[in-house]
Design an enzyme around this catalytic site. Sequence first.
Site, short mmCIF file in Angstrom:
data_model
loop_
_atom_site.label_atom_id
_atom_site.label_comp_id
_atom_site.label_asym_id
_atom_site.label_seq_id
_atom_site.Cartn_x
_atom_site.Cartn_y
_atom_site.Cartn_z
N ASN A 140 36.37 29.85 71.02
CA ASN A 140 37.36 30.12 72.08
C ASN A 140 38.76 29.96 71.50
O ASN A 140 38.99 29.19 70.58
CB ASN A 140 37.17 29.11 73.22
N HIS B 127 42.47 28.78 72.70
CA HIS B 127 43.13 28.06 73.80
C HIS B 127 44.62 27.90 73.48
O HIS B 127 44.98 27.46 72.38
CB HIS B 127 42.49 26.70 74.03
N SER C 264 45.03 26.73 69.58
CA SER C 264 43.86 26.15 68.92
C SER C 264 42.69 27.11 69.00
O SER C 264 42.49 27.76 70.03
CB SER C 264 43.43 24.84 69.61
N ASP D 232 37.21 23.13 77.06
CA ASP D 232 38.40 23.09 76.20
C ASP D 232 38.41 21.86 75.30
O ASP D 232 39.46 21.48 74.77
CB ASP D 232 39.71 23.11 77.01
C1 GAR Z 1 45.37 34.07 75.66
O1 GAR Z 1 46.70 33.70 75.51
C2 GAR Z 1 44.46 32.88 75.52
O2 GAR Z 1 44.98 31.88 74.72
C3 GAR Z 1 44.32 32.42 76.94
O3 GAR Z 1 44.30 33.59 77.70
C4 GAR Z 1 45.10 34.57 77.06
C5 GAR Z 1 44.37 35.89 77.07
O4 GAR Z 1 45.17 36.91 76.60
N1 GAR Z 1 43.11 31.67 77.10
C6 GAR Z 1 42.99 30.61 77.88
O5 GAR Z 1 43.89 30.20 78.57
C7 GAR Z 1 41.62 29.96 77.85
N2 GAR Z 1 41.63 28.68 78.49
P1 GAR Z 1 44.56 38.29 76.16
O6 GAR Z 1 43.62 38.75 77.27
O7 GAR Z 1 45.75 39.20 76.04
O8 GAR Z 1 43.84 38.08 74.86
#
Ligand code: GAR
Length: 221
Positions: free
Chosen positions: A114, A116, A143, A152
Amino acid sequence: MNIPELEKPRILVLASGQGSNLQALITACRDRDFPGQIVAVGSNRPNAFALERAAQAGIETFSVDHTRYDTREEFDNVLRLEIERRSPDLVVLAGFMRILTPAFVRAFQGRMLNVHPSLLPKYQGLHTHQRALDAGDTVHGVSIHFVTEDLDGGPVVAQAEVAVNSDDDAESLAARVQEQEHILYPIVIRWFCEGRLQLTGDDRIEFDRTPLTEVLRLSTA
Ligand code: GAR
């Protein structure tokens, strides 16, 4: 080294939103030297832009709409079957915004990563950029971690740091963190596909067969 496409480890990506991390991985996989292949992209949102990006790249897509299921268990069971029938070696969560049940996580433990948007263990959960700003942090970041039952909270493989500017808001900070996500995630996925990364037990990572005692901090700037 040119690895025949069919012999490369199979990556299945799950995404709920824009899919910019998916796009970064699609781009990385276009390099014939990349040691993995994306075999499918799934979403809990049938209209997620991530699915469109995948389709445009000629990758198989599927969705399991979470609003059609009464319980998390039912949703996760269907999602799990959809994943298993595609036999992935690695499941990549790329902005997949569902809390997964312990049974689901156990099924893919050691082969699910994942991304995060914080320097874990700081700011698990949502609104990480605003929380970093509210706390007055001068350094924030991203991370990449193995997914375990601890939301997480699974062992972190690598982090990239981002300096917080005095005029940042959550949006500007998120944009710079995402730039780092797009660099760091494909690197870690590459390591996994090369067999360099292993989760041993519940919370220990081996990198090149050596226990990882410190999170890998890449200088990506
Ligand atoms: C990303 O920034 C990722 O870090 C976050 O969602 C976004 C997805 O962007 N993930 C979380 O918050 C997970 N807990 P994307 O759809 O443009 O890749």
